[in-house]
Design an enzyme around this catalytic site. Structure first.
Site, PDB file in Angstrom:
ATOM      1  N   ALA A 303       0.768  -1.237   0.000  1.00  0.00           N
ATOM      2  CA  ALA A 303       0.000   0.000   0.000  1.00  0.00           C
ATOM      3  C   ALA A 303       0.802   1.292   0.000  1.00  0.00           C
ATOM      4  O   ALA A 303       0.342   2.299  -0.529  1.00  0.00           O
ATOM      5  CB  ALA A 303      -0.947   0.006   1.198  1.00  0.00           C
ATOM      6  N   ALA A 304       1.968   1.322   0.641  1.00  0.00           N
ATOM      7  CA  ALA A 304       2.673   2.596   0.812  1.00  0.00           C
ATOM      8  C   ALA A 304       3.036   3.217  -0.539  1.00  0.00           C
ATOM      9  O   ALA A 304       3.321   2.492  -1.488  1.00  0.00           O
ATOM     10  CB  ALA A 304       3.936   2.376   1.648  1.00  0.00           C
ATOM     11  N   LYS A 308      -3.001   5.199  -3.693  1.00  0.00           N
ATOM     12  CA  LYS A 308      -4.066   4.355  -4.254  1.00  0.00           C
ATOM     13  C   LYS A 308      -5.001   3.858  -3.164  1.00  0.00           C
ATOM     14  O   LYS A 308      -6.203   3.699  -3.388  1.00  0.00           O
ATOM     15  CB  LYS A 308      -3.449   3.200  -5.034  1.00  0.00           C
ATOM     16  N   ASP A 369      -0.459  -3.979  -6.215  1.00  0.00           N
ATOM     17  CA  ASP A 369       0.445  -2.968  -6.772  1.00  0.00           C
ATOM     18  C   ASP A 369       1.855  -3.386  -6.387  1.00  0.00           C
ATOM     19  O   ASP A 369       2.430  -2.882  -5.426  1.00  0.00           O
ATOM     20  CB  ASP A 369       0.076  -1.596  -6.203  1.00  0.00           C
ATOM     21  N   CYS A 422       4.532  -0.328 -12.190  1.00  0.00           N
ATOM     22  CA  CYS A 422       4.973   0.903 -12.864  1.00  0.00           C
ATOM     23  C   CYS A 422       6.242   0.570 -13.652  1.00  0.00           C
ATOM     24  O   CYS A 422       7.232   1.288 -13.585  1.00  0.00           O
ATOM     25  CB  CYS A 422       5.180   2.045 -11.883  1.00  0.00           C
TER      26      CYS A 422
END
Length: 475
Positions: A303-304, A308, A369, A422
């Site tokens: 999460a960090a 998002k 992510d 990414c």
């Protein structure tokens, strides 16, 4: 900004580095040792005048030397601001500009410097100082003589002053040969495209129609996009705030705006009050693609820093668990949510180790992510081009596969998981997803709103580089 390579100490540069990539997606929390007083022993030299280019070059050489030793730029900057707490705001800005610009030009400055040296330098801060000065000479040729003089003044305060004459000679020699040096750099692929040779070849192979634009985009300044928090403002109200503050922008979507000129977050209306967040337009796609609905149990597995995470909570009334691997990173998530007036359960855990955090209740939606090469956000993290090595990609792919395998176990039948990187490299993107889907007969690749099974956004003037794929578990 959102999001994050996992900074780590590599101890080597991409063109020549060897050694295994880390297999765990942990952040190296070590920071370089605080800068010391580098003036020569003996008769003390007076400090460089505050606000001068020489002072900025001296401080920036400390930060760049840390990157040359393998530290992430964010860690280097943290060490700098701790070591030089009294810098004028303008000097801090100049230091950041020098560091980011020199690192974006990765490959070019080192190519030119190698042409000017008979043997490699053994003093990292002198090497860093020369790279910074060469960047400044190319980008500000009208100030060439000032750059040389100020770099020499900075050199007098480094390495006990032993290499002041060398810095003077190298830079004055550079001025004499400047046209020939630039021509040679333009003829060398790594120096011309400002990327390591392996990176260039990988992009040429995997993106044959767009490789030049992709590499060129990585060498530019990134855009600054905002996401309006609908729980504390409205699109119309926030656009009016920007207009009143004379901040010009382009509307990307009702709640997404791109500033014409990036600016400090402290100058954004309502930022401290949580009316708006800074988040790249590409990163803002995740919340919509995850197909959220009120009441769902949702996991944000990596999460960090929480951009998002917050967007998911702004988009639907969900019960969200946010995980990250380090306490200080988890705290960043909590801080972001507090500023925005949002609530979620935030825990520190490695998402692959289910026994550390899972209570047996499945999730209807999962945002994966995953840690990656961050090759799609290299213009935001230009040290990546210096630190990343070719063998790192396989290391990241291994971690990503482990994360997918773990998270699939906690996804409810009929649930959906959004896989997101990414990265621009296929081994972390399409190939990773294809291999996972082939291993799991209960995995169906769901269509995205545009009808495709994956979305690969390459970096442009509007957004960074991202990859998205939505996986659905059979009921």
């Amino acid at each position: 900004m959102d999001k994050k390579p996992f900074p780590r100490r590599t101890g080597a540069r991409p063109a020549t580095g060897r050694g295994p990539a880390r297999s765990r997606p942990t952040q190296d929390s070590r920071t370089p040792p605080p800068a010391r007083d580098h003036r020569p022993r003996g008769p003390a030299l007076p400090p460089l005048a505050a606000g001068t280019l020489g002072e900025a070059l001296l401080v920036a050489s400390d930060g760049l030397a840390a990157v040359l030793k393998g530290y992430a730029l964010n860690d280097g900057l943290l060490g700098l601001w701790q070591a030089y707490p009294d810098l004028l705001p303008a000097t801090r800005g100049a230091v950041q500009d020098l560091l980011y610009g020199t690192l974006r030009d990765c490959g070019r400055g080192s190519f030119i410097l190698a042409k000017l040296l008979s043997k490699p330098l053994e003093e990292p801060r002198i090497e860093a100082l020369l790279l910074l000065a060469l960047y400044r000479l190319e980008t500000r040729p009208d100030t060439a003589h000032t750059v040389v003089d100020q770099a020499v003044e900075a050199a007098a305060r480094l390495a006990e002053g032993r290499l002041k004459a060398l810095v003077n000679g190298v830079l004055r020699n550079a001025l004499r040969q400047w046209a020939a040096l630039l021509a040679a750099a333009d003829a060398d692929p790594a120096a011309h495209w400002r990327h390591a040779a392996w990176w260039i070849k990988a992009v040429q192979r995997q993106h044959p129609e767009h490789w030049q634009a992709l590499l060129a985009a990585n060498n530019t300044h990134p855009p600054m996009s905002l996401r309006v928090n609908p729980r504390r403002s409205s699109a119309d109200a926030y656009r009016a705030e920007l207009t009143e503050a004379a901040i010009t922008f382009t509307e990307l979507a009702p709640l997404a705006l791109q500033l014409d000129t990036p600016r400090p977050v402290s100058s954004l209306p309502g930022f401290a009050e949580g009316r708006v967040s800074v988040q790249d337009w590409g990163a803002q796609q995740a919340a919509a693609l995850l197909d959220l609905a009120a009441g769902q149990r949702v996991l944000d597995a990596c999460a960090a820093p929480g951009g998002k995470t917050a967007h998911l909570l702004e988009s639907a009334d969900i019960a969200l668990l946010a995980l990250d691997v380090e306490d200080k990173r988890s705290q960043r998530v909590r801080d972001n949510l507090a500023r925005l007036g949002l609530s979620a359960e935030v825990r520190t855990a490695d998402c692959r180790h289910l026994d550390e955090w899972w209570n047996g209740q499945p999730f209807e939606r999962i945002l994966a992510d995953v840690p990656c090469s961050a090759s799609g956000v290299a213009r935001r993290h230009p040290d990546i081009k210096w630190l990343r090595r070719e063998e790192d990609i396989a290391g990241f792919a291994t971690v990503q596969a482990e994360i997918l395998e773990a998270l699939w176990q906690v996804l409810a039948p009929g649930g959906k998981m959004l896989y997101l990187t990414c990265s621009v490299f296929e081994e972390e993107n399409g190939r990773q997803v294809a291999r996972f889907a082939a291993r799991h007969k209960d995995c169906r690749r769901a269509r995205l709103p545009d009808g495709t099974f994956e979305r690969h956004w390459l970096p442009t003037a509007q957004h960074d580089g991202f990859y998205f794929a939505l996986l659905e578990k059979s009921a």
